[in-house]
Every structure is written in structure tokens, then in C-alpha cells.
Design a protein around this motif. Sequence first.
Motif, PDB file in Angstrom:
ATOM      1  N   ALA A 187      -4.544   2.955  -0.364  1.00  0.00           N
ATOM      2  CA  ALA A 187      -4.066   4.041   0.499  1.00  0.00           C
ATOM      3  C   ALA A 187      -3.210   5.032  -0.304  1.00  0.00           C
ATOM      4  N   ASP A 188      -2.388   4.521  -1.209  1.00  0.00           N
ATOM      5  CA  ASP A 188      -1.587   5.401  -2.073  1.00  0.00           C
ATOM      6  C   ASP A 188      -2.488   6.256  -2.967  1.00  0.00           C
ATOM      7  N   LEU A 189      -3.598   5.672  -3.418  1.00  0.00           N
ATOM      8  CA  LEU A 189      -4.576   6.425  -4.204  1.00  0.00           C
ATOM      9  C   LEU A 189      -5.139   7.580  -3.378  1.00  0.00           C
ATOM     10  N   MET A 190      -5.445   7.316  -2.124  1.00  0.00           N
ATOM     11  CA  MET A 190      -5.950   8.367  -1.237  1.00  0.00           C
ATOM     12  C   MET A 190      -4.918   9.495  -1.091  1.00  0.00           C
ATOM     13  N   LYS A 191      -3.666   9.127  -0.912  1.00  0.00           N
ATOM     14  CA  LYS A 191      -2.606  10.133  -0.747  1.00  0.00           C
ATOM     15  C   LYS A 191      -2.456  10.990  -1.996  1.00  0.00           C
ATOM     16  N   ARG A 192      -2.577  10.370  -3.171  1.00  0.00           N
ATOM     17  CA  ARG A 192      -2.455  11.138  -4.426  1.00  0.00           C
ATOM     18  C   ARG A 192      -3.560  12.168  -4.558  1.00  0.00           C
ATOM     19  N   HIS A 193      -4.704  11.897  -3.949  1.00  0.00           N
ATOM     20  CA  HIS A 193      -5.817  12.855  -3.963  1.00  0.00           C
ATOM     21  C   HIS A 193      -5.735  13.841  -2.798  1.00  0.00           C
ATOM     22  N   GLY A 194      -4.682  13.737  -2.010  1.00  0.00           N
ATOM     23  CA  GLY A 194      -4.527  14.648  -0.873  1.00  0.00           C
ATOM     24  C   GLY A 194      -5.427  14.336   0.293  1.00  0.00           C
ATOM     25  N   GLY A 203     -10.595  -7.803   3.413  1.00  0.00           N
ATOM     26  CA  GLY A 203     -10.551  -9.096   4.081  1.00  0.00           C
ATOM     27  C   GLY A 203      -9.836  -9.080   5.413  1.00  0.00           C
ATOM     28  N   GLY A 204      -9.956  -7.981   6.149  1.00  0.00           N
ATOM     29  CA  GLY A 204      -9.329  -7.873   7.457  1.00  0.00           C
ATOM     30  C   GLY A 204      -7.962  -7.229   7.450  1.00  0.00           C
ATOM     31  N   GLU A 205      -7.420  -6.901   6.276  1.00  0.00           N
ATOM     32  CA  GLU A 205      -6.117  -6.231   6.185  1.00  0.00           C
ATOM     33  C   GLU A 205      -6.375  -4.732   6.035  1.00  0.00           C
ATOM     34  N   ILE A 206      -5.830  -3.930   6.946  1.00  0.00           N
ATOM     35  CA  ILE A 206      -6.304  -2.554   7.139  1.00  0.00           C
ATOM     36  C   ILE A 206      -5.183  -1.529   7.090  1.00  0.00           C
ATOM     37  N   VAL A 207      -5.482  -0.397   6.447  1.00  0.00           N
ATOM     38  CA  VAL A 207      -4.634   0.790   6.529  1.00  0.00           C
ATOM     39  C   VAL A 207      -5.523   1.936   7.004  1.00  0.00           C
ATOM     40  N   ALA A 208      -5.078   2.664   8.023  1.00  0.00           N
ATOM     41  CA  ALA A 208      -5.875   3.766   8.558  1.00  0.00           C
ATOM     42  C   ALA A 208      -5.019   5.019   8.683  1.00  0.00           C
ATOM     43  N   SER A 209      -5.641   6.157   8.415  1.00  0.00           N
ATOM     44  CA  SER A 209      -4.934   7.437   8.489  1.00  0.00           C
ATOM     45  C   SER A 209      -5.872   8.507   9.028  1.00  0.00           C
ATOM     46  N   GLY A 210      -5.330   9.395   9.852  1.00  0.00           N
ATOM     47  CA  GLY A 210      -6.100  10.542  10.321  1.00  0.00           C
ATOM     48  C   GLY A 210      -7.222  10.180  11.270  1.00  0.00           C
ATOM     49  N   LEU A 211      -8.407  10.758  11.014  1.00  0.00           N
ATOM     50  CA  LEU A 211      -9.551  10.630  11.920  1.00  0.00           C
ATOM     51  C   LEU A 211     -10.764  10.052  11.207  1.00  0.00           C
ATOM     52  N   ASN A 212     -11.650   9.443  11.972  1.00  0.00           N
ATOM     53  CA  ASN A 212     -12.888   8.939  11.397  1.00  0.00           C
ATOM     54  C   ASN A 212     -13.938  10.052  11.352  1.00  0.00           C
ATOM     55  N   GLU A 213     -15.157   9.698  10.963  1.00  0.00           N
ATOM     56  CA  GLU A 213     -16.204  10.702  10.771  1.00  0.00           C
ATOM     57  C   GLU A 213     -16.596  11.385  12.082  1.00  0.00           C
ATOM     58  N   LYS A 214     -16.332  10.742  13.211  1.00  0.00           N
ATOM     59  CA  LYS A 214     -16.623  11.332  14.513  1.00  0.00           C
ATOM     60  C   LYS A 214     -15.458  12.170  15.030  1.00  0.00           C
ATOM     61  N   ARG A 215     -14.458  12.398  14.159  1.00  0.00           N
ATOM     62  CA  ARG A 215     -13.268  13.192  14.506  1.00  0.00           C
ATOM     63  C   ARG A 215     -12.445  12.518  15.597  1.00  0.00           C
ATOM     64  N   LEU A 216     -12.449  11.186  15.588  1.00  0.00           N
ATOM     65  CA  LEU A 216     -11.686  10.401  16.542  1.00  0.00           C
ATOM     66  C   LEU A 216     -10.719   9.492  15.792  1.00  0.00           C
ATOM     67  N   PRO A 217      -9.638   9.073  16.445  1.00  0.00           N
ATOM     68  CA  PRO A 217      -8.721   8.134  15.792  1.00  0.00           C
ATOM     69  C   PRO A 217      -9.439   6.828  15.434  1.00  0.00           C
ATOM     70  N   TRP A 218      -8.975   6.159  14.371  1.00  0.00           N
ATOM     71  CA  TRP A 218      -9.583   4.901  13.945  1.00  0.00           C
ATOM     72  C   TRP A 218      -9.288   3.812  14.972  1.00  0.00           C
ATOM     73  N   LYS A 219     -10.286   3.042  15.316  1.00  0.00           N
ATOM     74  CA  LYS A 219     -10.137   1.947  16.274  1.00  0.00           C
ATOM     75  C   LYS A 219     -10.585   0.652  15.611  1.00  0.00           C
ATOM     76  N   ILE A 220      -9.729  -0.365  15.683  1.00  0.00           N
ATOM     77  CA  ILE A 220      -9.984  -1.628  15.001  1.00  0.00           C
ATOM     78  C   ILE A 220      -9.979  -2.765  16.011  1.00  0.00           C
ATOM     79  N   GLY A 221     -10.984  -3.616  15.935  1.00  0.00           N
ATOM     80  CA  GLY A 221     -11.092  -4.738  16.856  1.00  0.00           C
ATOM     81  C   GLY A 221     -10.300  -5.948  16.408  1.00  0.00           C
ATOM     82  N   VAL A 222      -9.814  -6.704  17.385  1.00  0.00           N
ATOM     83  CA  VAL A 222      -9.165  -7.995  17.147  1.00  0.00           C
ATOM     84  C   VAL A 222     -10.129  -9.074  17.632  1.00  0.00           C
ATOM     85  N   THR A 223     -10.510  -9.961  16.748  1.00  0.00           N
ATOM     86  CA  THR A 223     -11.519 -10.975  17.070  1.00  0.00           C
ATOM     87  C   THR A 223     -10.968 -12.036  18.014  1.00  0.00           C
TER      88      THR A 223
END
Length: 345
Positions: A187-194, A203-223
Motif C-alpha cells: 500500500a505504501d508503494l501505491m502511495k509513492r506512485h500517487g 492471504g486474507g489480510e487487506i488494505v483498500a483505498s478509493g474506488l474499485n473498477e466499477k467506481r464503487l467503494p471496495w467491499k470485502i466478504g467475511v467468510t
Amino acid sequence: MNYEKRKKIYLQAAFLLFLIIGTVVIIRQQRDVPYQTNRGFIFGTIYHATYQYDKDLNQEIVAALNRVDEEFSMFNKKSTVTRFNEGKKIVASPMFVNLLQLSQTIHQATNGAFDITVAPLVNAWGFGFKHQQLPNQQQVDSLRKFMGMQYISVNHVDGKTIVSTKHPHLMLDFSAIAKGYGSDVVADLMKRHGIKNYMIEIGGEIVASGLNEKRLPWKIGVTKPNDNKTEENEELQTVLNITNKAMATSGNYRNFYYRGKKKFAHTIDPRTGYPVQHSLLSATVIANSCAEADAYATAFMVMGVERAKEVLKQHQELMAYFIYVGPDGKNQVWFSPSLENKIVK
């Protein structure tokens, strides 16, 4: 209306029009930038990276993750943690010191439920890199003498940070925090690239920022917890909106084995030396960093629902979603009140 007033109005209108046009152009440019998707293998598991950028960054992602592996992997014979576990003093990098300090902070915040010196017990119970006969009470007591965060020494010598221990057989195991930390590093690498729109998962550990390709917030399921390890189509318990947050889940239903009729879960309580035996099946934690989410999820699995709630009261920056077995034997759910507006379904 005099000339000066008309001029001022025209200039204000022109400036407003310029802002509107500029905003539209920027939005269109952003939408035209493609989303990249990368996938690979690291830390004994699979990573996924989805991000909006005009270049493929997988080579940089792999390099960043390999640096984490070279510091914290117990399976890497040349890693920094392996050298420490072999009894060597190490010159610690800023990355190593950063994660060690965070581990010490969470250890204190959870009254010892999170402990990176638990490796001897993890191995003894058959969840580490060695699998042997299950320990008896005497062996557990003996192994606990090899543990203790207080035995880690950090000294600064000639501008270098030296990490060592005089305690025999002390071992460090970052496996309950390193995957989350790896997600943070990418995620820090992404920030450095703007890059503002991305989702990193290891492995199920997630960082999300901004919007997905459908221009919607990221949604993550809990099993939904299920003892069937081979089930491919896992059912979701809930879906969470974690945009601009990090999330990690720990669950005993994912890693366990049976000896005879007794079930042994992979979560070891460092304070007793035994696998936990309580009602909590799954702990999902949402935090500002994935390393924190990862470590607290593990700690909460050790602590159980009620003690975990006490920690959450002291740490308002955290949110949690617990799935546990109720008195009637059926699965029940508890979540932080602040998490309610992030529950999609």
C-alpha cells in the motif's frame, strides 16, 4: 452596474467555469486510466493487487514483498529473523525495528495475548515448521520458560540498531503480523506512485483505498465459519465496506487438526501454553494499518469475545466483527457499534 463590478462578475464566472471544466477533465482522465491486476505467491500464500495506474507494477510489488520475506520469514534460512533465532545478534533494519516495536505495543495492549516469542509452543502443538508428539503439562511449562518479550534487547551502537537476547532458545515468530505488514508495504508503494484507488490482499489480510473498477467503494466478504477445509465455495457471513481502511480475519476453523476425538485449534494462548478453548470462531478487525488488524485479530482469538471487547473499549481506532458459538450451540454475531455503517449486508 459600473464597469468594475461587471468585470469582477465576469472574472468570477470565468474562474468557476475553468474549475468545472478542469474537474470534468480530471475525472475523465482518471476513468480512462486502466486498473491493473497482479497475482503471485509469497509468505506461503497468494497475494492479489488491484490498482488504477497506467503501468504494471508487479515487479516492484514482488521486490517489496521479498524484502519483507527477507526480514521476517522463519522458512527463509537467510532471513533476519532466522539469524536471530539461531542465536545471533542482528543489525536491525528500520523495517525490522518498526514491526518489532509494533509487536511490543500490541503485546502490552492485549495483556500478553499477542506474543511473537510463542514459536516454541506453536511448533510443539504441531502448527509451526515442525510436527512432533503433543506436549504434556511438564513440557508446556518447560517451553514457556523459553518465551518472553522482555528478553528481547534493543541497543543503539554507532548509529546501528542491534537486536539480541541472552535468553537461551528464545525465538521470534512474526507470522501473526507479517502478512498484514506486507499488505501495508505494498500500500505504501501505491502511495509513492500517487495511486489512490487500490486493493491489496495477502492471504486474507487487506488494505483498500478509493474506488474499485466499477467506481464503487471496495467491499470485502467475511467468510462464515465452516470446519470443512476442502469446501471451495465458501459462504459469506457478511460483506463490509472497508474503503480507506485495513482488514484482517483470524479463525480457528481454518487451521486445526484432530487427535482422536479432540480438536486442536491453531491459536495458542501464550499465557497458558495451550490451544484456546472458547466460543469465538472468527475475529475480523478493521484498523488504520493491516499489521495492526492482523495482530489484533490473532490476539482477540486468544482472548475470546468478552475480553476482546474490553480491549476495544480502550482502542476506539479499532473495529471488530466476531462470530462465536452461543449458549444454544448456534453461531452468533457481535460487532463494534462504529462498524454498523460499514456493513453492506
